[in-house]
Scaffold this motif. Structure first.
Motif, PDB file in Angstrom:
ATOM      1  N   HIS A 194      51.931  38.158  48.324  1.00 15.93           N
ATOM      2  CA  HIS A 194      51.390  36.846  48.690  1.00 15.93           C
ATOM      3  C   HIS A 194      51.140  35.964  47.462  1.00 15.93           C
ATOM      4  O   HIS A 194      50.925  34.758  47.615  1.00 15.93           O
ATOM      5  CB  HIS A 194      50.087  37.011  49.475  1.00 15.93           C
ATOM      6  N   GLN A 198      54.077  39.321  38.858  1.00 19.99           N
ATOM      7  CA  GLN A 198      53.315  40.190  39.757  1.00 19.99           C
ATOM      8  C   GLN A 198      52.656  41.356  39.026  1.00 19.99           C
ATOM      9  O   GLN A 198      51.502  41.695  39.294  1.00 19.99           O
ATOM     10  CB  GLN A 198      54.232  40.737  40.854  1.00 19.99           C
ATOM     11  N   THR A 223      45.379  42.851  36.375  1.00 18.68           N
ATOM     12  CA  THR A 223      45.690  42.140  37.616  1.00 18.68           C
ATOM     13  C   THR A 223      47.075  42.513  38.125  1.00 18.68           C
ATOM     14  O   THR A 223      48.074  42.440  37.403  1.00 18.68           O
ATOM     15  CB  THR A 223      45.608  40.613  37.402  1.00 18.68           C
ATOM     16  N   TRP A 235      35.710  44.869  42.958  1.00 17.38           N
ATOM     17  CA  TRP A 235      36.148  43.470  42.967  1.00 17.38           C
ATOM     18  C   TRP A 235      35.086  42.568  42.354  1.00 17.38           C
ATOM     19  O   TRP A 235      35.396  41.665  41.573  1.00 17.38           O
ATOM     20  CB  TRP A 235      36.461  43.050  44.407  1.00 17.38           C
ATOM     21  N   THR A 289      42.340  47.837  44.331  1.00 11.85           N
ATOM     22  CA  THR A 289      41.326  46.996  43.687  1.00 11.85           C
ATOM     23  C   THR A 289      40.618  47.767  42.586  1.00 11.85           C
ATOM     24  O   THR A 289      40.388  47.257  41.480  1.00 11.85           O
ATOM     25  CB  THR A 289      40.302  46.496  44.714  1.00 11.85           C
ATOM     26  N   ARG A 308      49.442  41.563  41.518  1.00 12.40           N
ATOM     27  CA  ARG A 308      49.516  40.640  42.650  1.00 12.40           C
ATOM     28  C   ARG A 308      50.393  41.198  43.763  1.00 12.40           C
ATOM     29  O   ARG A 308      51.456  41.776  43.506  1.00 12.40           O
ATOM     30  CB  ARG A 308      50.059  39.283  42.192  1.00 12.40           C
ATOM     31  N   SER A 309      49.948  40.999  44.974  1.00 10.75           N
ATOM     32  CA  SER A 309      50.745  41.406  46.131  1.00 10.75           C
ATOM     33  C   SER A 309      51.866  40.404  46.352  1.00 10.75           C
ATOM     34  O   SER A 309      52.004  39.421  45.610  1.00 10.75           O
ATOM     35  CB  SER A 309      49.862  41.481  47.376  1.00 10.75           C
ATOM     36  N   GLU A 346      48.546  35.907  45.319  1.00 11.07           N
ATOM     37  CA  GLU A 346      47.162  35.431  45.197  1.00 11.07           C
ATOM     38  C   GLU A 346      46.763  35.261  43.717  1.00 11.07           C
ATOM     39  O   GLU A 346      47.231  36.004  42.861  1.00 11.07           O
ATOM     40  CB  GLU A 346      46.200  36.402  45.887  1.00 11.07           C
ATOM     41  N   THR A 347      45.899  34.277  43.437  1.00 13.38           N
ATOM     42  CA  THR A 347      45.436  34.081  42.063  1.00 13.38           C
ATOM     43  C   THR A 347      44.301  35.046  41.734  1.00 13.38           C
ATOM     44  O   THR A 347      44.275  35.640  40.651  1.00 13.38           O
ATOM     45  CB  THR A 347      44.955  32.633  41.840  1.00 13.38           C
ATOM     46  N   SER A 348      43.337  35.197  42.634  1.00 14.50           N
ATOM     47  CA  SER A 348      42.254  36.153  42.437  1.00 14.50           C
ATOM     48  C   SER A 348      42.704  37.520  42.922  1.00 14.50           C
ATOM     49  O   SER A 348      43.476  37.632  43.889  1.00 14.50           O
ATOM     50  CB  SER A 348      41.012  35.703  43.213  1.00 14.50           C
ATOM     51  N   GLU A 349      42.230  38.560  42.258  1.00 15.26           N
ATOM     52  CA  GLU A 349      42.624  39.914  42.650  1.00 15.26           C
ATOM     53  C   GLU A 349      42.301  40.174  44.121  1.00 15.26           C
ATOM     54  O   GLU A 349      41.251  39.782  44.616  1.00 15.26           O
ATOM     55  CB  GLU A 349      41.888  40.947  41.776  1.00 15.26           C
ATOM     56  N   ALA A 350      43.196  40.850  44.789  1.00  9.97           N
ATOM     57  CA  ALA A 350      43.018  41.143  46.213  1.00  9.97           C
ATOM     58  C   ALA A 350      41.996  42.262  46.401  1.00  9.97           C
ATOM     59  O   ALA A 350      41.879  43.175  45.582  1.00  9.97           O
ATOM     60  CB  ALA A 350      44.348  41.548  46.839  1.00  9.97           C
TER      61      ALA A 350
END
Length: 401
Positions: free
Chosen positions: A31, A3, A26, A258, A72, A28-29, A33-37
């Motif tokens: 969740h 994360q 990067t 983003w 972000t 990660r939350s 996610e692969t792409s930055e939120a």
């Protein structure tokens, strides 16, 4: 990747540049996610009253307001800093917001700035018009003459401000000499690196104190959003830049941040391929007769210096066809290349600086800079170089070459 791996400098500083460009910063939350939120929020909530008190006092890390922090934007800042080799970075609303903040945050009435005469029109406006309004003296010099930097120093000189290669004349500044001179005299060097980005040139490796960007250009690279960035030491960012930014608000929008994050993933690939195209096109145009301003060509007076401090020569160069009539005839004959005053785009773009990017300057100032009526600036894109060359060939013929 875990994360928080992308935000752990003990790990990410050992990554190679291509890896840093894709994964640096990067976070990660929960969740995964692969792409930055993308966090579209103006404010934040807290679990109790003590938390915001601690955050506003600086005793606890965390978000307080999106003019100050956004997840972000924070990811973008960490990635740019990592790629630049800087301790810290603050993203800005645009390139000119970055340049303005980098100067005004550290200057006050009675200070003196030495600036390169060859610069983007709005940067020259800051030096020629805005800073003097606040009682800040400025001296504009020929940045390619190393001795002029030292001759211009006064007891109250606070900042050296320049870009290399310069817009639009492609003047090249000796980074090691000028930044070393600045350090020896206790002067802060502020370098506009938008024409190259960290993919092609890293001014801090040559001693620069502050590096500023229009991230609108190569960092985004696809003509989508406005953004800027200022990099420096953690101490300078926190103690000098951040108070100015916190209270004046030139912050980068989360969506724009983003988009630039996505652009950085391919920056190295694009910048080098576009540099290759630009070098091939530059050779072709030079053979046709126009006066060429391309640091990658031996005809450039500082070609060897550019080769020493740049990994590649960039996608942007200029050439002079003699007068405005010929310049406009060439532009009007283009079929593939767009007439546009933007740069750093994946598309090939060309403009006439004297009537666009530098139109707000006096004729005398443009002459001093070398922005002639026949000068054309081109950003060479990712199209097939044969197609670009065919278009330029036709346009050169229309202009009498």
């Amino acid at each position: 990747m875990k994360q928080t791996t992308g935000t752990d400098r003990s790990i990410t500083r050992h990554w190679r540049p291509a890896t840093q460009a894709v994964r640096g910063g990067t976070w990660r939350s929960e969740h995964g996610e692969t792409s930055e939120a993308l966090f579209l929020t103006s404010g934040y909530t807290y679990p109790d009253a003590a938390t915001p008190a601690a955050r506003f006092a600086g005793d606890e890390q965390g978000m307080t307001y999106s003019r100050l922090q956004n997840p972000t934007v924070a990811m973008l800042e960490e990635r740019i800093a990592l790629m630049e080799g800087a301790e810290a970075c603050r993203a800005q609303a645009s390139g000119m917001a970055a340049m303005t903040a980098a100067l005004l945050c550290q200057l006050e009435t009675g200070d003196h700035v030495v600036a390169a005469r060859a610069a983007f029109g709005s940067c020259r406006w800051l030096v020629d018009n805005l800073l003097p309004k606040f009682g800040i003296a400025t001296t504009v010099i020929d940045s390619a003459v190393d001795a002029e930097w030292e001759r211009a120093i006064r007891p109250n000189t606070k900042v050296f401000f320049f870009e290399t290669p310069a817009n639009p004349t492609l003047d090249v500044v000796d980074l090691a000499h000028v930044c070393g001179l600045a350090k020896a005299h206790g002067i802060t060097s502020v370098v506009d690196n938008a024409f190259a980005t960290s993919a092609l040139q890293r001014p801090m490796e040559f001693g620069a104190d502050v590096v500023a960007y229009s991230a609108t250009k190569l960092m985004d690279g696809q003509g989508r959003v406005l953004a800027g960035a200022v990099c420096g030491s953690s101490e300078w960012i926190e103690e000098v830049l951040l108070p100015f930014q916190r209270n004046t608000g030139p912050n980068c929008a989360p969506f724009n941040a983003w988009v630039v994050l996505k652009g950085l993933e391919t920056l190295g690939l694009r910048a080098h391929r576009q540099s290759e195209n630009a070098l091939e096109l530059g050779r072709f145009i030079e053979d046709r007769g126009p006066r060429m301003l391309h640091p990658g060509l031996p005809s450039h007076p500082r070609h060897e210096l550019a080769a020493r401090q740049m990994d590649a020569f960039g996608p942007i160069f200029a050439f002079d066809v003699g007068d405005r009539a010929k310049a406009f005839a060439l532009l009007d004959a283009l079929e593939l290349v767009d007439i546009s005053n933007n740069i750093g785009d994946a598309r090939s773009l060309m403009c006439h600086p004297a009537s666009t990017t530098h139109a707000g300057m006096s004729a005398e100032a443009r002459t001093e800079m070398g922005v002639t009526e026949g000068l054309l600036r081109i950003n060479v894109g990712l199209e097939d170089i044969a197609d670009i060359t065919e278009d330029i060939d036709r346009a050169l013929s229309a202009a009498g070459f």
